[in-house]
Design a protein around this motif. Structure first.
Motif, PDB file in Angstrom:
ATOM      1  N   SER A 178     -10.418  91.190  -8.684  1.00 23.34           N
ATOM      2  CA  SER A 178     -11.814  90.604  -9.450  1.00 23.34           C
ATOM      3  C   SER A 178     -12.844  91.225 -10.121  1.00 23.34           C
ATOM      4  N   ASN A 179     -14.266  90.265 -10.537  1.00 26.08           N
ATOM      5  CA  ASN A 179     -14.584  91.199 -11.780  1.00 26.08           C
ATOM      6  C   ASN A 179     -13.944  91.652 -12.920  1.00 26.08           C
ATOM      7  N   PHE A 180     -12.397  91.927 -12.503  1.00 31.50           N
ATOM      8  CA  PHE A 180     -11.505  92.156 -13.944  1.00 31.50           C
ATOM      9  C   PHE A 180     -11.758  93.911 -13.100  1.00 31.50           C
ATOM     10  N   SER A 181     -10.978  93.935 -11.875  1.00 36.05           N
ATOM     11  CA  SER A 181     -10.700  95.171 -11.951  1.00 36.05           C
ATOM     12  C   SER A 181      -9.733  95.658 -10.523  1.00 36.05           C
ATOM     13  N   LEU A 182      -9.320  95.890 -11.463  1.00 43.00           N
ATOM     14  CA  LEU A 182      -7.786  95.912 -11.615  1.00 43.00           C
ATOM     15  C   LEU A 182      -7.554  96.343 -10.061  1.00 43.00           C
ATOM     16  N   ASN A 183      -8.371  97.164  -9.649  1.00 45.32           N
ATOM     17  CA  ASN A 183      -8.507  98.364  -8.584  1.00 45.32           C
ATOM     18  C   ASN A 183      -8.671  97.616  -6.764  1.00 45.32           C
ATOM     19  N   SER A 184      -8.978  96.416  -7.813  1.00 48.35           N
ATOM     20  CA  SER A 184      -9.556  95.040  -6.217  1.00 48.35           C
ATOM     21  C   SER A 184      -8.134  95.060  -5.524  1.00 48.35           C
ATOM     22  N   VAL A 185      -7.328  95.161  -6.387  1.00 48.40           N
ATOM     23  CA  VAL A 185      -5.395  94.668  -5.629  1.00 48.40           C
ATOM     24  C   VAL A 185      -4.877  94.912  -4.869  1.00 48.40           C
ATOM     25  N   THR A 186      -4.388  95.044  -3.759  1.00 50.53           N
ATOM     26  CA  THR A 186      -3.705  95.679  -2.443  1.00 50.53           C
ATOM     27  C   THR A 186      -2.790  94.616  -2.576  1.00 50.53           C
ATOM     28  N   PHE A 187      -1.787  95.079  -1.376  1.00 44.87           N
ATOM     29  CA  PHE A 187      -0.310  93.949  -1.547  1.00 44.87           C
ATOM     30  C   PHE A 187      -0.291  94.717   0.230  1.00 44.87           C
ATOM     31  N   GLU A 188       0.826  93.974   0.737  1.00 52.04           N
ATOM     32  CA  GLU A 188       1.720  94.415   1.610  1.00 52.04           C
ATOM     33  C   GLU A 188       2.636  94.152   1.635  1.00 52.04           C
ATOM     34  N   LYS A 189       3.076  95.091   2.314  1.00 53.40           N
ATOM     35  CA  LYS A 189       5.109  94.907   2.379  1.00 53.40           C
ATOM     36  C   LYS A 189       5.891  93.400   3.461  1.00 53.40           C
ATOM     37  N   VAL A 190       6.601  92.997   2.916  1.00 54.11           N
ATOM     38  CA  VAL A 190       7.286  91.877   3.439  1.00 54.11           C
ATOM     39  C   VAL A 190       9.011  92.219   4.135  1.00 54.11           C
ATOM     40  N   VAL A 191       8.865  92.720   4.708  1.00 57.01           N
ATOM     41  CA  VAL A 191      10.306  92.143   5.399  1.00 57.01           C
ATOM     42  C   VAL A 191      11.725  91.435   5.266  1.00 57.01           C
ATOM     43  N   ILE A 192      12.663  90.756   4.919  1.00 63.24           N
ATOM     44  CA  ILE A 192      13.241  89.669   4.889  1.00 63.24           C
ATOM     45  C   ILE A 192      14.272  89.851   6.217  1.00 63.24           C
ATOM     46  N   SER A 193      15.513  89.464   6.956  1.00 64.87           N
ATOM     47  CA  SER A 193      16.343  89.939   6.930  1.00 64.87           C
ATOM     48  C   SER A 193      16.871  88.396   7.815  1.00 64.87           C
ATOM     49  N   SER A 194      18.001  88.585   7.765  1.00 63.57           N
ATOM     50  CA  SER A 194      19.045  86.834   7.769  1.00 63.57           C
ATOM     51  C   SER A 194      18.085  86.212   8.727  1.00 63.57           C
ATOM     52  N   ILE A 195      17.207  86.508   9.668  1.00 66.04           N
ATOM     53  CA  ILE A 195      16.979  86.161  10.660  1.00 66.04           C
ATOM     54  C   ILE A 195      15.299  85.513  11.031  1.00 66.04           C
ATOM     55  N   SER A 196      14.440  86.578  10.504  1.00 65.02           N
ATOM     56  CA  SER A 196      12.565  86.961  10.655  1.00 65.02           C
ATOM     57  C   SER A 196      12.392  86.664   9.473  1.00 65.02           C
ATOM     58  N   ALA A 197      11.124  87.036   8.942  1.00 69.58           N
ATOM     59  CA  ALA A 197      10.276  87.702   8.526  1.00 69.58           C
ATOM     60  C   ALA A 197       8.884  88.350   9.383  1.00 69.58           C
ATOM     61  N   ASN A 198       9.008  89.537   8.994  1.00 68.49           N
ATOM     62  CA  ASN A 198       7.926  90.517   9.393  1.00 68.49           C
ATOM     63  C   ASN A 198       6.764  89.852   9.384  1.00 68.49           C
ATOM     64  N   ILE A 199       5.718  89.161   8.457  1.00 66.07           N
ATOM     65  CA  ILE A 199       5.024  89.286   8.420  1.00 66.07           C
ATOM     66  C   ILE A 199       4.515  87.150   9.331  1.00 66.07           C
ATOM     67  N   TRP A 200       5.635  86.673   9.183  1.00 66.20           N
ATOM     68  CA  TRP A 200       5.458  85.638  10.039  1.00 66.20           C
ATOM     69  C   TRP A 200       6.940  85.093  11.044  1.00 66.20           C
ATOM     70  N   GLY A 201       7.289  85.986  11.644  1.00 64.11           N
ATOM     71  CA  GLY A 201       8.007  85.922  12.380  1.00 64.11           C
ATOM     72  C   GLY A 201       9.592  85.520  11.999  1.00 64.11           C
ATOM     73  N   ASP A 202      10.283  84.961  13.590  1.00 62.68           N
ATOM     74  CA  ASP A 202      11.382  84.683  14.166  1.00 62.68           C
ATOM     75  C   ASP A 202      11.774  82.699  12.859  1.00 62.68           C
ATOM     76  N   CYS A 203      12.482  83.262  12.463  1.00 63.05           N
ATOM     77  CA  CYS A 203      13.392  82.408  11.571  1.00 63.05           C
ATOM     78  C   CYS A 203      13.539  81.251  12.423  1.00 63.05           C
ATOM     79  N   TYR A 204      13.258  79.519  12.802  1.00 62.42           N
ATOM     80  CA  TYR A 204      13.397  78.713  13.243  1.00 62.42           C
ATOM     81  C   TYR A 204      14.455  77.890  12.319  1.00 62.42           C
ATOM     82  N   GLU A 205      14.161  77.386  11.795  1.00 65.25           N
ATOM     83  CA  GLU A 205      15.240  76.210  11.232  1.00 65.25           C
ATOM     84  C   GLU A 205      14.899  76.412   9.425  1.00 65.25           C
TER      85      GLU A 205
END
Ligand SMILES: *[C@@H]1O[C@H](CO)[C@@H](O)[C@H](O)[C@H]1NC(C)=O
Ligand SMILES: *[C@@H]1O[C@H](CO)[C@@H](O)[C@H](O)[C@H]1NC(C)=O
Ligand SMILES: *[C@@H]1O[C@H](CO)[C@@H](O)[C@H](O)[C@H]1NC(C)=O
Ligand SMILES: *[C@@H]1O[C@H](CO)[C@@H](O)[C@H](O)[C@H]1NC(C)=O
Ligand SMILES: *[C@@H]1O[C@H](CO)[C@@H](O)[C@H](O)[C@H]1NC(C)=O
Length: 442
Positions: free
Chosen positions: A36-63
């Motif tokens: 925002s306001n052209f400040s590159l330092n305002s950008v933040t990230f989170e770690k997403v781990v995807i396995s064959s059956i689930s993802a840490n931020i979305w839960g288990d995969c159902y279909e």
């Protein structure tokens, strides 16, 4: 009754079977706040781990729904499971495009979440969020290759710029995925920057050759989305202030680059070499090169700059044979006839061939025969160099170093190139000592 039971069991089983393909699995960074306001330092990230059956931020995969969408269910304490449809489109081996409805929106059932899935054909190549692989990354070319002149400008800070003739350059001659920028003679102090390419993919709906690409700055750990358009000999790159490609246009970009093919030879911007060529025959040349110098007009003047350089030998594709350096027949001298003996004979009619026969001294039984064609010979000090190829393996070029003292011939095989460091007295094991036996002489 029994049949129905089986049926229900199977139905139940298939509903909750979801297998996320390997391409989408791994550990990723996802941007969670925009710049925002052209400040590159305002950008933040989170770690997403995807396995064959689930993802840490979305839960288990159902279909799995259609090609790219998955129903995930995140179990929440005190509330029901939060079902969401997440669309995951691989854009390169390191970049996955991810889309879903407002992250606050949860559905009660898998069926409801399914109805909320995006129609993947309606998804634009820059929409949604991007996931950047952070383990086992395979960097790639972004389509900008060579040594290029660069024009640079900041969209919101018009006073930050470099002119196309400023001497600012980008090159990736060493590895295509690493863009090395040298900002010179700009409106800001000179500096160097290395941006690595994580991948690129077509930006749809454009007649122009346009691609999205993701650049990673290893020093600042920043991900930046760019859009590259190539028109004839010119490329234009607009880069967003953050890792998001959505809505990236030239008026809202953070910075803009223009690239023009450098007319100079590839690699020359890195420095100057001076090459010293020596023709050794019609088919063989040798060259040596100085170390790289930054100034082009002073190298080549001093011969001592070549003193430490080694000679490299080149042979033409369809080489012509030439006379060998020695003539007649030679054998291992009597006093040295112990285990291995050698005979060297130059074909007296065609003086461009010779043969070396290795045999057991006692029995006289030959165990190895090699025929050589000569392509170039030259003398340097006391050394006679012979560049030859074996007849059986046409690919194997060998340089031989030899010395003649009276009736004695000392010969050693150096390899593909004619090293000048060979010392006969220090390498007795690799030197063939032969004595003239035949009558042929100069
Ligand atoms: C953006 O930054 C400028 C200068 O730092 C400040 O005056 C302005 O209020 C900021 N705008 C917002 C929306 O934060
Ligand atoms: C610096 O850039 C200007 C144009 O912006 C150009 O005229 C000048 O020759 C450049 N100087 C060098 C040393 O490249
Ligand atoms: C690029 O191409 C155009 C037209 O083909 C030509 O006029 C121009 O000189 C070229 N520019 C460079 C830097 O090669
Ligand atoms: C080697 O050369 C000697 C002398 O010319 C000859 O008598 C002998 O038969 C040769 N041996 C082989 C294996 O060619
Ligand atoms: C070769 O090695 C010997 C013994 O180490 C040495 O005396 C001689 O100077 C060397 N010759 C050359 C040309 O370096």
């Amino acid at each position: 009754m029994f049949k129905l039971y089986i049926f229900l069991f199977l139905l139940n089983f298939t509903v909750f079977c979801c297998n996320i393909e390997t391409l989408l699995q791994g550990t990723f960074n996802r941007q969670i706040s925009q710049y925002s306001n052209f400040s590159l330092n305002s950008v933040t990230f989170e770690k997403v781990v995807i396995s064959s059956i689930s993802a840490n931020i979305w839960g288990d995969c159902y279909e799995k729904v259609e090609t790219h969408s998955f129903i995930f269910g995140l179990k929440r304490i005190g509330k029901g499971t939060c079902f969401r449809c997440i669309t995951l489109i691989p854009r390169s081996t390191n970049v996955i495009q991810s889309l879903h409805q407002n992250s606050e929106t949860c559905h009660e059932t898998v069926m409801e979440a399914k109805r909320s899935c995006f129609d993947s054909s309606a998804i634009g190549p820059g929409d949604g969020d991007l996931l950047f692989r952070i383990e086992n990354i395979q960097y790639q070319s972004c389509g900008l290759e060579g040594s290029l002149f660069v024009e640079y400008s900041r969209i919101n800070e018009m006073n930050l710029k470099c002119a196309i003739d400023s001497g600012t350059e980008m090159q990736n001659c060493d590895s295509k995925e690493e863009l090395h920028f040298r900002f010179r003679n700009c409106s800001f102090p000179e500096f160097d920057q290395k941006l690595t390419c994580l991948g690129s993919w077509a930006a749809a709906g454009s007649a122009r050759n346009e691609n999205f690409l993701v650049l990673f700055d290893q020093d600042t750990r920043q991900y930046r989305c760019g859009k590259l358009s190539v028109i004839k000999n010119e490329s234009q790159l607009i880069v967003a202030g953050d890792a998001s490609c959505s809505k990236l246009e030239s008026n809202n970009a953070f910075e803009k680059y223009r690239f023009i093919t450098s007319k100079r030879l590839r690699g020359e911007s890195l420095g100057y070499h001076c090459l010293w060529f020596k023709s050794r025959s019609n088919s063989v040349i040798e060259f040596k090169t100085t170390i790289i110098a930054t100034e082009g007009n002073t190298v080549c003047r001093k011969e001592e700059e070549f003193a430490k350089a080694v000679w490299t030998t080149l042979i033409s594709k369809t080489p012509k044979k030439s006379a060998c350096a020695f003539f007649g027949s030679y054998s291992t001298p009597k006093e040295m006839q112990i285990n291995d003996c050698y005979n060297l004979t130059v074909n007296c009619k065609k003086r461009n061939k010779f043969k070396i026969v290795a045999y057991h001294c006692q029995s006289g039984i030959a165990y190895d025969v090699k025929s050589y064609d000569c392509y170039g010979t030259w003398k340097e000090d006391e050394n006679l160099f012979v560049y030859a190829k074996t007849q059986d393996s046409q690919n194997e070029n060998v340089c031989m170093i030899s010395r003649q003292q009276g009736d004695y011939l000392y010969l050693a095989i150096l390899g593909n190139h004619c090293s000048r460091n060979f010392n006969f007295s220090e390498n007795p094991d690799s030197v063939l000592v032969l004595k003239r036996t035949g009558k042929f002489s100069l």
